[in-house]
Design an enzyme around this catalytic site. Structure first.
Site, short mmCIF file in Angstrom:
data_model
loop_
_atom_site.label_atom_id
_atom_site.label_comp_id
_atom_site.label_asym_id
_atom_site.label_seq_id
_atom_site.Cartn_x
_atom_site.Cartn_y
_atom_site.Cartn_z
N ARG A 65 7.46 51.28 62.14
CA ARG A 65 7.04 51.91 60.77
C ARG A 65 5.70 51.87 60.38
NH1 ARG A 65 10.38 52.35 56.72
NH2 ARG A 65 12.19 51.41 57.65
N CYS B 23 16.41 53.85 48.62
CA CYS B 23 15.42 53.31 49.42
C CYS B 23 15.59 51.78 49.22
CB CYS B 23 14.12 53.91 49.19
SG CYS B 23 12.94 52.92 49.98
N TRP C 81 10.52 63.85 49.75
CA TRP C 81 11.09 63.65 48.51
C TRP C 81 10.65 64.74 47.47
CZ3 TRP C 81 14.82 60.05 49.04
CH2 TRP C 81 14.72 59.03 49.78
N ARG D 298 2.31 59.37 55.50
CA ARG D 298 3.72 59.83 54.93
C ARG D 298 3.93 59.64 53.68
NH1 ARG D 298 6.55 60.18 59.42
NH2 ARG D 298 8.61 60.88 58.10
N PHE D 299 4.54 60.37 52.91
CA PHE D 299 4.78 60.18 51.44
C PHE D 299 5.82 59.42 51.23
CE2 PHE D 299 3.08 64.48 53.10
CZ PHE D 299 1.94 64.52 52.37
N THR D 300 5.72 58.20 51.05
CA THR D 300 7.06 57.28 50.74
C THR D 300 7.14 56.76 49.30
OG1 THR D 300 5.17 55.48 51.32
CG2 THR D 300 6.47 56.37 53.35
N VAL D 301 8.28 56.28 49.00
CA VAL D 301 8.49 55.56 47.84
C VAL D 301 8.80 54.26 48.39
CG1 VAL D 301 9.80 57.41 46.52
CG2 VAL D 301 11.09 56.29 48.34
N GLU E 33 2.97 49.77 48.70
CA GLU E 33 3.62 48.73 49.61
C GLU E 33 4.46 47.99 48.88
OE1 GLU E 33 4.31 48.08 52.65
OE2 GLU E 33 5.20 46.36 52.02
N SER E 34 6.01 47.87 48.96
CA SER E 34 6.71 47.24 48.23
C SER E 34 6.65 45.68 48.07
CB SER E 34 8.18 47.84 48.64
OG SER E 34 8.26 47.10 49.85
N TYR F 85 16.99 49.67 60.74
CA TYR F 85 16.35 50.89 61.05
C TYR F 85 15.83 50.88 62.66
CZ TYR F 85 15.52 52.38 56.15
OH TYR F 85 16.03 52.60 54.80
N1 LIG Z 1 5.98 49.92 53.68
C1 LIG Z 1 6.66 50.78 52.89
C2 LIG Z 1 7.80 51.64 53.25
C3 LIG Z 1 8.54 52.77 52.28
C4 LIG Z 1 9.34 53.48 53.17
O1 LIG Z 1 9.50 53.64 54.25
N2 LIG Z 1 10.22 54.51 52.12
C5 LIG Z 1 10.92 55.57 52.97
C6 LIG Z 1 12.20 55.58 52.20
S1 LIG Z 1 13.16 54.28 52.26
C7 LIG Z 1 10.20 57.01 52.65
O2 LIG Z 1 9.95 56.93 51.59
N3 LIG Z 1 10.11 57.64 53.80
C8 LIG Z 1 9.72 58.99 53.36
C9 LIG Z 1 8.74 59.48 54.75
O3 LIG Z 1 8.87 58.72 55.63
O4 LIG Z 1 8.63 60.69 54.66
C10 LIG Z 1 7.13 49.79 51.55
O5 LIG Z 1 8.04 48.85 51.82
O6 LIG Z 1 6.88 50.13 50.36
#
Ligand SMILES: N[C@@H](CCC(=O)N[C@@H](CS)C(=O)NCC(=O)O)C(=O)O
Length: 364
Positions: free
Chosen positions: A17, A48, A81, A152-155, A170-171, A221
């Site tokens: 990750r 998520c 997303w 990466r574009f994460t939520v 970072e959650s 995961y």
């Molecule tokens: N370390 C991050 C991980 C967040 C994460 O991996 N989110 C995923 C969704 S479950 C995401 O947005 N993935 C989009 C991507 O990787 O393109 C956190 O805990 O905030």
């Protein structure tokens, strides 16, 4: 990205990750990010598990009228997303950005979920618009914050509307910011007394979080995205070994509670630490509530279901879901099931969403 290949280490087939990039905090002494009502915004996916922690904490701490929320569409496609398209009529139906899950009803799975298409555009059902700039994609927020962003574009994303940038993505840190008390003066007074991380329990909470993260939250995961049978078997065994560890902790806590309150009274006292709801429960819940509906089949974590193999974990789950609105009101089984089964073509190439389990969660 929907292609899980991008996540994996090619050499041994194991899943790694990415480390989050925006790591600021909010506090009265911070040079930029001061606490205020209506200044900060959360961008989440209801599917998520990492974003789910932030929604639960926001609701538990009485911050739903302090921090607004936009919800991405459950389907994460090759460009990442997306939000629902903005139009003048969508602006009239903005949805309640100050509700626990941004106006999206969180009900047990609808029976028609398998026939929903990936381009379904039901406003306030499949997601919301992006309320502040009317962007179509989450990545546009990342580029607004940092034009050269290359990760990466994460939520989840915690956004500052004043300086128009990302405070933190970072959650685990976002939930600590929300719990820290800096928003207490703006929060619902009935809820601002709750402390999910009391000083005297911090070491114990950190210890539980550390193995729960590695072996359960991220463990599912690592099992599901494993690209070799050896890695998969190692990871899935570790998931179940540690679920057994959780079962054991909850069994001890439950027996203690039964001796004090009787069998019926004990259920509402069932938490990972003593009789107290803490951050450890908030961080475990999003994985356990997704386990039977998704991880059992989609990530092949099928040595058992929670409901059949872990009675104490299941009771703990049902207590949180049915007795504490912040958990139930932020749990959307349709987004959860549709997202995983339609956004990982390497895991589920035909994108067929399994019907069960029925019900998604058992009654209390
Ligand atoms: N370390 C991050 C991980 C967040 C994460 O991996 N989110 C995923 C969704 S479950 C995401 O947005 N993935 C989009 C991507 O990787 O393109 C956190 O805990 O905030």
């Amino acid at each position: 990205m929907s292609d899980t290949k991008k996540w994996a280490n090619a050499e041994d087939g194991s899943f790694k990750r990415q480390v989050s990039s925006f790591r600021e905090t909010i506090s009265p002494s911070h040079a930029i990010f001061k606490p205020a009502k209506g200044r900060y915004w959360l961008y989440v996916s209801l599917a998520c598990p990492w974003a789910h922690r932030t929604l639960i904490t926001r609701a538990l701490k009485g911050l739903t009228s302090v921090i607004g929320v936009s919800v991405v569409h459950w389907n994460m496609d090759a460009k990442g997303w997306r939000f629902l398209p903005y139009s003048a009529s969508s602006a009239d139906e903005l949805g309640d950005v100050y509700s626990p899950a941004s106006g999206i009803a969180c009900t047990p799975t609808s029976s028609s979920v398998s026939s929903v298409t990936n381009d379904s555009q039901r406003l306030g059902v499949d997601g919301t618009i992006e309320h502040n700039y009317h962007y179509n994609r989450l990545k546009e927020l990342y580029y607004k914050a940092h034009p050269n962003y290359n990760a990466r574009f994460t939520v989840p994303v915690l956004w500052d509307l004043e300086t128009q940038t990302i405070v933190n993505n970072e959650s685990s840190e976002i939930i600590r910011i929300l719990n820290s008390g800096v928003f207490d003066e703006f929060a619902d007074p009935e809820k601002n007394q709750l402390d999910l991380l009391p000083k005297e329990l911090e070491a114990q909470i950190d210890e539980i979080n550390s193995w729960v993260y590695n072996t359960i939250n991220n463990g599912v995961y690592k099992a599901g995205f494993a690209e070799s049978p050896q890695v998969y078997e190692k990871e899935v065994s570790s998931v179940f070994e540690h679920l057994q560890k959780v079962e054991h902790i909850l069994r001890i806590n439950y027996d203690t509670a039964v001796s004090k309150y009787g069998a019926e009274g004990a259920v509402s006292k069932l938490f990972l630490i003593n009789e107290q709801l803490t951050e450890a429960d908030v961080r475990l819940y999003p994985t356990i509530v997704r386990f039977d509906p998704v991880y059992v089949q989609h990530f092949k974590c099928n040595l058992s279901t929670i409901r059949d193999g872990f009675p104490m974990v299941d009771l703990w789950l049902r207590n949180l879901y049915w007795n504490i609105p912040a958990f139930r009101d932020t749990t959307n089984f349709d987004h959860i099931k549709l997202h995983y089964t339609r956004s990982h073509p390497r895991v589920n190439p035909l994108g067929i969403t399994p019907l069960g389990p029925v019900p998604a969660i058992l009654p209390l």
